[in-house]
Design a protein around this motif. Structure first.
Motif, short mmCIF file in Angstrom:
data_model
loop_
_atom_site.label_atom_id
_atom_site.label_comp_id
_atom_site.label_asym_id
_atom_site.label_seq_id
_atom_site.Cartn_x
_atom_site.Cartn_y
_atom_site.Cartn_z
N GLU A 66 0.82 -1.21 0.00
CA GLU A 66 0.00 0.00 0.00
C GLU A 66 0.86 1.26 0.00
OE1 GLU A 66 -3.50 0.40 -0.01
OE2 GLU A 66 -3.34 -1.69 -0.66
N ALA A 67 2.13 1.12 0.34
CA ALA A 67 3.03 2.28 0.41
C ALA A 67 4.46 1.78 0.34
CB ALA A 67 2.79 3.06 1.69
N PHE A 68 5.37 2.70 0.00
CA PHE A 68 6.79 2.36 0.09
C PHE A 68 7.60 3.60 0.41
CE2 PHE A 68 6.47 2.93 -4.63
CZ PHE A 68 7.42 3.94 -4.80
N ILE A 69 8.77 3.36 1.01
CA ILE A 69 9.70 4.43 1.36
C ILE A 69 11.01 4.14 0.63
CG2 ILE A 69 10.93 5.62 3.21
CD1 ILE A 69 8.75 4.64 5.13
N LEU A 70 11.38 5.03 -0.28
CA LEU A 70 12.60 4.88 -1.05
C LEU A 70 13.77 5.43 -0.24
CD1 LEU A 70 13.64 3.99 -3.88
CD2 LEU A 70 13.39 6.38 -4.59
#
Length: 725
Positions: free
Chosen positions: A419-423
């Motif tokens: 549902e989300a990601f942090i690069l």
């Protein structure tokens, strides 16, 4: 008179609220339909107070004209509210809706002002009843079939039937919305109409006992407007647990203290009513004592998971700060996931790191799923350009800035089920990716999550970078291979900076590690066309540990700059990060500088830099300038120990800063190179560009020592050329 004042106060409150909606709720356009609704509602309430005044003291004809205008505006407001429902949440121009709006407005205007007997008189009777005289729509036999007047018919149509149709259409539209948040917002708007109807019923019931209460009829729209505002500003899904926790917090914080105060008054008053002063002293003391004790009990209960609200950031930050970065780092992924799971309620997490072969590979997942995401056509370049490393599924659908990469980014979420990601990135170099899955409470990732993740981004980068460089072979390969690669990686990171591209300045530098890799660095960070941040210094230690801390600190400084605009506060924040987040005993010695080309001024904070020299052309002399300061990483509150100093730069001036390696390196006779030789080299090479001055100074050091260097060497030179930009 009481009802008159209630209308006036409510009008003033709504007008005040309209000026705060844009700042408090993020509605950035002054012409936003919601702001217009609030102002129109305030106008209605204020005009109702005017109608009351007219009915009491003005000529009947004037009172009638004002009343017609006010009730026409009332029904227009109802129509506008319905149009708001039809357009919510996108508010795209719609000619059909606009045409219907104008037709309905014209109909009520014609009826009230031009149909004979439709609105013939208005008055307040001696009994206090608010009376509107209006003829029946039909006469004769039809009147028995439809006995309502023109005024009652208009109110039924505009306040009940048209809003009812609007609510049905809104609820149907909400079922077809893809986003859960938009569905909730539309349902809140529909609920607003129901609160208006409920308020109308309550006002009419109250008017049977207090006839003049009918003058508060315009206040019925306040609950509707408030729910419209709530719908526009809400950024979270309100579920059963959230509402229950909110009710529990209200109970413990307000209801119980209020009940205790009332009960204590009820029982103490009969015992001490003969001495009122003594009663109030005893009652006040008892309540103060209870509230002090109850405050600590309440805070303890609210800190527990079963009552904790969604404002998890302080607890989340403590959990991230408690992660121990030592050993081979096997426990780090589990501890990181535990923090996300407990405070953000993330159900699953997948940690991906750069494989070194053009893709991100899963190195840890609580559900053991493994993915591979190639950098090519991933859309990550767009995020790096935007400096937007945090992506939510809901955000992707509505942010036009990511339109060129929307399909690629949505594909990543679809393929992984996240549902989300942090690069995790350092400049243009991608270190890893944190994939976050659905929340356990079924809520979406919202604006609060984005703000919290942005603030705590340095913690995520620290975890990713540590795993990338220190975890064992089963995760990312052998430590030996990583050490061999670290020299190339760290060199590329050291040289990743925003070189000053301004005709007023010629900047050059020299960075030479004594043992392949080290903790010294220079960073130039562009803030605007006229302002640049320069950081020169070194992290404590040697080798890969120092270099890793250097890379982390360099990234953290850039992250902090996205949220901190005050130069001194930036240094204070960096100090806290070094002290609390990096391995115990880490410290930074160096210089933070801010150059403002528009005012030809250099602001700087000395953080333990051994030397800062300025050559002034006017006096043809090199002077050493030092601002008060301390090494970062030891004191918890560095603010009182550092000061911002400034130097006015003139054409021809040269600024030189270096680390202790240049000054303290000794010759074979144990004689230090010293500050005097740095100054002498500067004077001798003034005619050369800044880069050449740095190179010639380093060459002089090599010639002086006649042996292999034992310490890292970092030297920054800036020639101020002046003139226009």
């Amino acid at each position: 008179m009481v009802f008159l004042f209630i209308n006036i106060i409510a009008c003033a409150a709504l007008i005040w609220a309209s000026f705060n909606i844009d700042t408090r709720y993020g509605i950035h356009k002054s012409t936003h339909p919601l702001i217009n609704l609030v102002l129109l509602c305030a106008t209605l309430i204020g005009l109702m107070a005017l109608v009351m005044v007219m009915c009491f003291w003005a000529p009947p004809k004037l009172a009638l004209i004002i009343a017609k205008a006010v009730f026409t505006l009332l029904l227009w407001f109802s129509v506008y509210s319905c149009m708001y429902l039809y357009m919510f949440p996108e508010f795209k121009p719609n000619k059909s809706i606009t045409a219907v709006n104008w037709v309905l407005n014209a109909v009520v205007f014609v009826v009230f002002f031009f149909v004979p007997g439709a609105f013939s008189n208005v008055s307040i009777t001696p009994a206090g009843e608010f009376e509107v005289v209006s003829n029946k729509v039909f006469s004769g036999a039809l009147a028995s079939f439809y006995p309502l007047t023109w005024f009652e018919t208009a109110n039924l149509l505009y306040l009940v039937i048209i809003p009812f149709v609007s609510v049905i259409v809104t609820l149907v539209r909400s079922e077809n919305m893809n986003g859960m948040l938009d569905r909730q917002r539309m349902r809140l708007c529909a609920l607003g109409v129901f609160t208006e109807w409920l308020s109308l019923v309550l006002i009419n019931i109250g008017a049977r006992r207090i006839p003049l209460m009918w003058s508060l009829i315009m206040l019925c729209f306040i609950p509707q407007v408030l729910l419209f505002v709530r719908a526009a500003c809400t950024h979270e899904i309100i579920d059963y647990k959230t509402s229950t926790r909110l009710e529990m917090r209200i109970l413990f914080r307000f209801v119980i203290p209020a009940v205790v105060a009332g009960v204590s008054f009820y029982f103490i008053w009969p015992l001490m009513q003969d001495s009122k002063v003594l009663f109030f002293v005893a009652w006040t003391a008892a309540n103060i004592a209870f509230n002090i004790v109850w405050y600590f009990i309440t805070e303890f209960l609210i800190s527990k998971d079963f009552m904790r609200d969604r404002k998890y950031e302080p607890f989340f930050e403590k959990a991230l700060a408690a992660i121990k970065y030592e050993g081979n780092g096997k426990e780090i992924p589990q501890e990181l996931f535990h923090a996300f799971h407990k405070y953000v309620t993330v159900s699953h997490m997948n940690i991906m790191l750069d494989s070194g072969e053009g893709s991100l590979e899963t190195v840890w997942a609580d559900d053991e799923k493994k993915f591979s995401i190639p950098f090519e056509d991933s859309g990550f370049d767009v995020l790096l350009n935007l400096k937007h490393p945090i992506v939510f599924r809901e955000w992707l659908a509505r942010d036009y800035n990511v339109a060129p990469a929307r399909e690629q980014l949505q594909k990543i979420l679809a393929d992984t089920g996240a549902e989300a990601f942090i690069l995790l990135n350092e400049g243009r170099r991608i270190v890893g990716l944190l994939l976050l899955y659905k929340k356990m409470d079924k809520n979406i990732y919202m604006d609060y999550d984005y703000k919290a993740f942005t603030k705590l981004y340095s913690h995520f980068f620290l975890a990713g970078y540590y795993m990338k460089n220190m975890m064992n072979e089963s995760v990312v390969g052998t430590v030996n291979r990583e050490i061999r690669m670290s020299g190339q990686i760290i060199t590329s990171i050291q040289e990743n900076m925003d070189l000053i591209k301004n005709t007023k300045v010629d900047a050059g530098y020299k960075m030479i590690p004594a043992h392949n890799i080290g903790g010294e660095f220079i960073d130039m960070i562009r803030l605007t066309d006229t302002r640049h941040i320069i950081v020169v210094g070194s992290m404590s230690g040697k080798g890969i540990a120092a270099s890793m801390n250097m890379v982390i600190l360099k990234s953290v400084i850039r992250t902090f700059l996205s949220e901190i605009k005050d130069f001194k506060k930036l240094v204070e924040k960096v100090n806290l990060f070094i002290r609390d987040e990096l391995p115990k005993g880490s410290y930074f010695a160096g210089l933070f500088a801010l150059i403002d080309f528009s005012t030809d001024t250099l602001y700087y904070i000395n953080c333990g830099t051994p030397a800062l020299f300025v050559y002034t052309k006017a006096y043809n002399n090199v002077i050493e300038v030092q601002g008060e300061g301390k090494i970062l990483g030891f004191a918890k509150d560095i603010g009182p120990l550092i000061k911002v100093k400034k130097v006015k730069l003139l054409p021809g001036d040269v600024v030189v800063s270096c680390t202790d390696g240049l000054i303290e390196t000794q010759s074979i006779r144990n004689e230090p190179f010293g500050k005097e030789r740095v100054q002498r080299s500067l004077i001798e090479n003034l005619m050369y560009p800044a880069g050449k001055i740095a190179q010639f100074t380093y060459d002089a050091l090599v010639k002086f020592t006649s042996k292999e260097l034992d310490d890292d060497i970092t030297l920054f030179v800036m020639k101020y050329l002046g003139g226009s930009k």
